[in-house]
Scaffold this motif. Structure first.
Motif, PDB file in Angstrom:
ATOM      1  N   UNK A  95       0.865  -1.174   0.000  1.00 17.33           N
ATOM      2  CA  UNK A  95       0.000   0.000   0.000  1.00 17.33           C
ATOM      3  C   UNK A  95       0.898   1.219   0.000  1.00 17.33           C
ATOM      4  N   UNK A  96       0.504   2.171  -0.813  1.00 16.70           N
ATOM      5  CA  UNK A  96       1.286   3.389  -0.989  1.00 16.70           C
ATOM      6  C   UNK A  96       0.335   4.567  -0.822  1.00 16.70           C
ATOM      7  N   UNK A  97       0.755   5.553  -0.047  1.00 16.18           N
ATOM      8  CA  UNK A  97      -0.061   6.742   0.189  1.00 16.18           C
ATOM      9  C   UNK A  97       0.399   7.854  -0.746  1.00 16.18           C
ATOM     10  N   UNK A  98      -0.376   8.061  -1.832  1.00 25.01           N
ATOM     11  CA  UNK A  98      -0.026   9.107  -2.794  1.00 25.01           C
ATOM     12  C   UNK A  98      -0.123  10.484  -2.151  1.00 25.01           C
ATOM     13  N   UNK A  99       0.755  11.354  -2.544  1.00 22.94           N
ATOM     14  CA  UNK A  99       0.677  12.742  -2.133  1.00 22.94           C
ATOM     15  C   UNK A  99      -0.512  13.346  -2.894  1.00 22.94           C
ATOM     16  N   UNK A 100      -1.345  14.133  -2.224  1.00 20.56           N
ATOM     17  CA  UNK A 100      -2.546  14.673  -2.865  1.00 20.56           C
ATOM     18  C   UNK A 100      -2.250  15.361  -4.202  1.00 20.56           C
ATOM     19  N   UNK A 101      -3.073  15.041  -5.196  1.00 16.00           N
ATOM     20  CA  UNK A 101      -2.986  15.669  -6.506  1.00 16.00           C
ATOM     21  C   UNK A 101      -2.001  15.028  -7.470  1.00 16.00           C
ATOM     22  N   UNK A 102      -1.251  14.037  -7.027  1.00 12.67           N
ATOM     23  CA  UNK A 102      -0.227  13.430  -7.882  1.00 12.67           C
ATOM     24  C   UNK A 102      -0.836  12.730  -9.091  1.00 12.67           C
ATOM     25  N   UNK A 103      -1.839  11.903  -8.889  1.00 15.64           N
ATOM     26  CA  UNK A 103      -2.419  11.142 -10.006  1.00 15.64           C
ATOM     27  C   UNK A 103      -2.945  12.082 -11.091  1.00 15.64           C
ATOM     28  N   UNK A 108      -2.193  14.812 -16.452  1.00 17.23           N
ATOM     29  CA  UNK A 108      -2.124  16.035 -17.268  1.00 17.23           C
ATOM     30  C   UNK A 108      -0.754  16.178 -17.924  1.00 17.23           C
ATOM     31  N   UNK A 109       0.302  15.962 -17.155  1.00 18.46           N
ATOM     32  CA  UNK A 109       1.659  16.101 -17.710  1.00 18.46           C
ATOM     33  C   UNK A 109       1.936  15.061 -18.791  1.00 18.46           C
ATOM     34  N   UNK A 110       1.396  13.857 -18.627  1.00 19.91           N
ATOM     35  CA  UNK A 110       1.629  12.778 -19.597  1.00 19.91           C
ATOM     36  C   UNK A 110       1.000  13.093 -20.951  1.00 19.91           C
ATOM     37  N   UNK A 111       0.037  14.000 -20.979  1.00 22.42           N
ATOM     38  CA  UNK A 111      -0.570  14.404 -22.250  1.00 22.42           C
ATOM     39  C   UNK A 111       0.409  15.205 -23.098  1.00 22.42           C
ATOM     40  N   UNK A 112       1.383  15.864 -22.436  1.00 24.17           N
ATOM     41  CA  UNK A 112       2.310  16.751 -23.151  1.00 24.17           C
ATOM     42  C   UNK A 112       3.768  16.311 -23.107  1.00 24.17           C
TER      43      UNK A 112
END
Length: 139
Positions: A95-103, A108-112
């Motif tokens: 289990x990994x706790x993502x930092x808020x907003x990372x996903x 969005x960044x992967x689109x560019x």
């Protein structure tokens, strides 16, 4: 192309180490040896092990064992080793706790941009975390 580090950039990592360190310090503190003294010995051992063995939870747990041996002036007992091994579960990577907003940010960044992940941690451990994070598709 954008390059990311994962631990403490995409998900929480250091907080897990600090929780274990806090429990370790509590366990090892005794009259004549305060938390600061224990932490100083652990920090010294960790720094030396990072040079020789790299980074990651396995090296960290090894450092805990070496710290016990140094502070107690003897080989680690089976009971002490078992106690240290129980802390390994905190790093199992299931289990990994993502930092808020990372996903959302990565999507969005992967689109560019092409996104790359670069880490100095243990490869197997990092791959488990990336898989558990659900972010694999971005890298």
């Amino acid at each position: 192309m954008l390059i990311f580090d994962a631990d403490d950039t995409l998900w929480e990592n250091n907080v897990i180490f600090e929780r274990v360190i806090d429990e370790f310090l509590e366990w090892m503190t005794r009259p004549g040896l305060d938390r600061g003294g224990v932490r100083a010995v652990l920090d010294e051992i960790e720094a030396a092990n990072a040079v020789t063995h790299g980074y990651g939870s396995k090296v960290f747990l090894r450092s805990l064992g070496e710290c016990v041996a140094r502070l107690r002036g003897r080989t680690v007992t089976a009971e002490e080793s078992a106690r240290i091994s129980r802390w390994a579960a905190a790093f199992d990577g299931h289990r990994v706790e993502l930092i808020p907003g990372v996903a959302e940010t990565l999507a969005e960044l992967a689109r560019r941009h092409a996104l790359l992940l670069l880490t100095k941690g243990d490869t197997e451990e990092q791959e488990r975390k990336v898989t558990a994070s659900g972010l694999t598709r971005h890298f």
